[in-house]
Design an enzyme around this catalytic site. Structure first.
Site, PDB file in Angstrom:
ATOM      1  N   CYS A  26       0.858  -1.179   0.000  1.00  0.00           N
ATOM      2  CA  CYS A  26       0.000   0.000   0.000  1.00  0.00           C
ATOM      3  C   CYS A  26       0.896   1.232   0.000  1.00  0.00           C
ATOM      4  O   CYS A  26       2.082   1.126   0.281  1.00  0.00           O
ATOM      5  CB  CYS A  26      -0.944   0.000   1.216  1.00  0.00           C
ATOM      6  SG  CYS A  26      -0.127   0.085   2.815  1.00  0.00           S
ATOM      7  N   HIS A 579      -1.802   6.619  13.353  1.00  0.00           N
ATOM      8  CA  HIS A 579      -0.406   6.694  13.779  1.00  0.00           C
ATOM      9  C   HIS A 579       0.222   7.992  13.280  1.00  0.00           C
ATOM     10  O   HIS A 579      -0.239   8.595  12.309  1.00  0.00           O
ATOM     11  CB  HIS A 579       0.395   5.486  13.293  1.00  0.00           C
ATOM     12  CG  HIS A 579       0.123   5.104  11.873  1.00  0.00           C
ATOM     13  ND1 HIS A 579      -0.902   4.275  11.511  1.00  0.00           N
ATOM     14  CD2 HIS A 579       0.738   5.450  10.717  1.00  0.00           C
ATOM     15  CE1 HIS A 579      -0.906   4.103  10.202  1.00  0.00           C
ATOM     16  NE2 HIS A 579       0.073   4.820   9.694  1.00  0.00           N
TER      17      HIS A 579
END
Length: 663
Positions: A26, A579
């Site tokens: 990804c 994150h």
């Protein structure tokens, strides 16, 4: 590279146990990469097949496929939203989809790969767009955007290096001269520095074009893309005083990419196929594109800008404000391209007769980079880390009158950035025209005022500052359209972290550290109060602050939200793992929270996030341990039993005990 004897037969009806390979990747190389890998492994096991999955994550390629693996494989699944080299899979059945397909439809992919087309070799056979077009981008960015961003990402270092070296050499080695602008003496040290910077600027346009083409059609498109970009930027090849700039490079990049894709579809004899990607395609595509631009596209460009210069000359007696608006619009439109250069050359040609015209240009020249740099400071969360760094460089380049410092922003978001630049440039040009600001050298930016080449210095700076502010405010306003507004003071007041944290329960001292000690009793909340993503991220940032490792909760929240702008961290299956990597934390820390009703996180499967982990690490954190933990976490959370136990855990002690299982 593997050289198999031939493609395996379609095995859809044989009933035999297949040997399959897969590659998952990804754009950020974190959670989705590993979730797709795990789902494919689970699906293969349930269908009675063998599979080996190579993950191309942020920590590098893991479980790498060997030549022997490829030789024995019955088919290869590439579930990726970024470019994956397919040359090693020549002669094998290859199915290319987006990473989301690997997560949500692994069984379907295993069935489809059995009848997938055979990859004939010659590079990746596609590029970034091939994976997207192959069916699987889901709700991701469009193919045009991905190709454009690929070119921009490779161009940015050339813009920064070239611009900063030119700016520094002009500042330290340049001398203002009435007839020649800021001149650096030939043979001097700073002249060599300036020349090196000029090389960077010269290369940036072909690089943009080349890597747009590369994203569309892979390596065979790189040469025609770069050569096409060079031709577009070199007006002398088609009788133009200025080239087509970065806008021309975008055009040649897409033309080269799709031209190469079309050529690849042409059937050729088998003995010609090996030389197609390295000789035939580059030569044919480069020649065709170059000649097309020179004879078909270039001549009209030269004609348009020649007549544009004549028309501007007829406006010298018109209203100074109107002329300032026109020059400001042109300067800011393509930032070093033909429109910009037409306006600049017009002002420079009259610098000795009518310095007011150059004064209008000089005020507009720094507005785009200064405005875009200011925008990254005003609304940091709207920009990713690379863009914020580029924004600082743009401010520096703007001071030295290098309009090209705004090109990375304009190339990435042309519909928002170019209008904002033009509005600010028009305002700056109009103010300078009304105030009769004069510039005695053909150069722009605050540097010319500092070096004494400008008369009416106060109004010159007023024009520049107002223009930059207008550009910055317009940019953030246009970027805000279509996204959830953020209140000036952040989300609605989240409850104090102490209210959300379950009081710690005494635990046996022998208990191992959870997630390398990054997650503790202090960073667990079993009753998240937030009702939306932004409020949840802020609440979890407050939770992490209880550890003493967070120095700025607002900055941590902004960094996490900026990461969300690149793509949701909602992984589906009621999981989200936001994150951030930021200097707002002094050491790595992990928080875990549960939401009873769930929070809309934009997951591809439509589920609301009930299990939320937040990972925060400092910019200077050494190593990739946090990425490995994230990968382990993502894999473990695919176990429905593990998720169910986390949802049903009665207290903090139980949660920590369950999370200890992550190894």
């Amino acid at each position: 590279m593997t050289s198999p004897a031939g493609p395996p037969p379609a095995a859809g009806t044989s009933g035999r146990r297949l040997k399959l390979l897969a590659v998952t990747a990804c754009p950020t190389g974190i959670a989705h990469t590993y979730m797709a890998a795990e789902k494919l492994v689970q699906a293969a096991e349930s269908l009675g097949h063998d599979i080996k999955v190579e993950t191309q994550g942020s920590i590098g390629a893991e479980n790498v496929l060997t030549d022997n693996d490829v030789r024995q494989a019955d088919g290869i699944i590439i579930a990726a939203d970024k470019d994956v080299d397919r040359s090693r899979f020549a002669g094998k059945r290859v199915l290319v989809v987006g990473v989301a397909e690997g997560i949500h439809h692994p069984e379907r992919l295993i069935k489809q790969v059995q009848s997938a087309p055979v990859h004939e070799g010659g590079g990746a056979g596609g590029g970034i767009l091939a994976g997207v077009a192959g069916g699987g981008a889901g709700k991701g960015r469009g193919v045009t955007y991905k190709a454009l961003m690929n070119g921009v990402s490779y161009m940015i270092p050339f813009v920064v290096v070239g611009g900063l070296l030119i700016a520094v050499s002009l500042a330290l080695g340049g001398h203002p001269q009435a007839s020649g602008g800021l001149v650096i003496p030939d043979g001097s040290f700073w002249k060599h520095v300036n020349d090196i910077g000029g090389i960077g600027f010269t290369l940036m346009v072909p690089i943009l074009s080349g890597y747009i083409a590369y994203a569309i059609a892979d390596r065979p498109a790189l040469v025609p893309g770069m050569v096409g970009g060079w031709i577009a930027n070199t007006g002398a090849l088609y009788d133009s005083k200025s080239g087509a700039g970065f806008i021309g490079a975008i055009v040649t990049g897409f033309l080269a990419g799709y031209l190469v894709l079309w050529i690849k579809k042409v059937r050729v004899p088998r003995f010609v196929r090996p030389i197609m990607p390295i000789i035939v395609i580059p030569v044919v595509a480069t020649s065709a594109l170059g000649l097309f631009f020179i004879y078909v596209v270039g001549q009209p460009i030269a004609w348009v800008f020649e007549h544009l210069t004549t028309w501007l000359g007829s406006l010298t007696g018109a209203s100074a404000a109107l002329l300032g608006v026109l020059l400001g619009l042109m300067i800011a439109f393509d930032m070093g391209g033909p429109v910009n250069k037409t306006a600049f050359l017009f002002g420079a040609g009259l610098v000795s007769k009518n310095p007011e015209i150059m004064g209008m240009c000089a005020a507009a020249i720094p507005v785009p980079p200064l405005g875009q740099g200011l925008a990254t400071l005003l609304r940091r969360r709207m920009f990713d880390e690379q863009e914020r760094e580029t924004g600082l460089a743009a401010l520096f380049m703007g001071f030295f009158g290098i309009t090209e410092g705004a090109i990375p922003f304009a190339a990435a978001r042309p519909a928002r950035v170019i209008p904002a630049n033009m509005l600010g440039g028009a305002v700056a040009g109009a103010i300078a025209g009304l105030a009769a600001v004069q510039d005695s050298v053909p150069h722009g930016g605050p540097i010319v005022a500092v070096l004494g080449a400008v008369s009416g210095v106060p109004m010159f700076f007023v024009a520049v500052v107002i223009g930059a502010v207008v550009t910055a405010l317009t940019t953030v306003t246009l970027m805000s359209l279509g996204r959830t507004p953020v209140a000036a003071g952040g989300p609605a007041a989240a409850p104090p972290a102490a209210e959300a944290v379950v009081p710690p329960v005494a635990r046996p001292s022998a208990r191992p550290e959870v997630l390398s000690g990054y997650l503790t009793e202090q960073t667990v909340s079993l009753g998240l109060a937030a009702e939306d993503k932004e409020a949840a991220i802020r609440e979890m940032a407050e939770l992490l602050a209880a550890t003493g490792k967070v120095t700025d909760v607002d900055a941590l929240t902004a960094a996490a939200l900026a990461r969300e702008e690149l793509g949701t961290t909602g992984l589906g299956e009621e999981i989200a793992i936001p994150h951030a990597k930021t200097d707002a934390v002094s050491a790595p820390a992990v928080a875990f929270a549960r939401s009873g009703a769930g929070i809309e996180w934009g997951a591809l499967d439509g589920t609301r996030a009930r299990l939320i982990f937040m990972i925060a690490v400092p910019e200077a954190a050494a190593g990739d341990e946090h990425l490995r933990i994230l990968a382990l976490l993502a894999r473990k959370l695919l176990d429905s039993g593990f998720r169910e136990r986390l949802l049903e855990a009665a207290g903090t002690d139980d949660v920590l005990g369950i999370l200890e299982e992550i190894r």
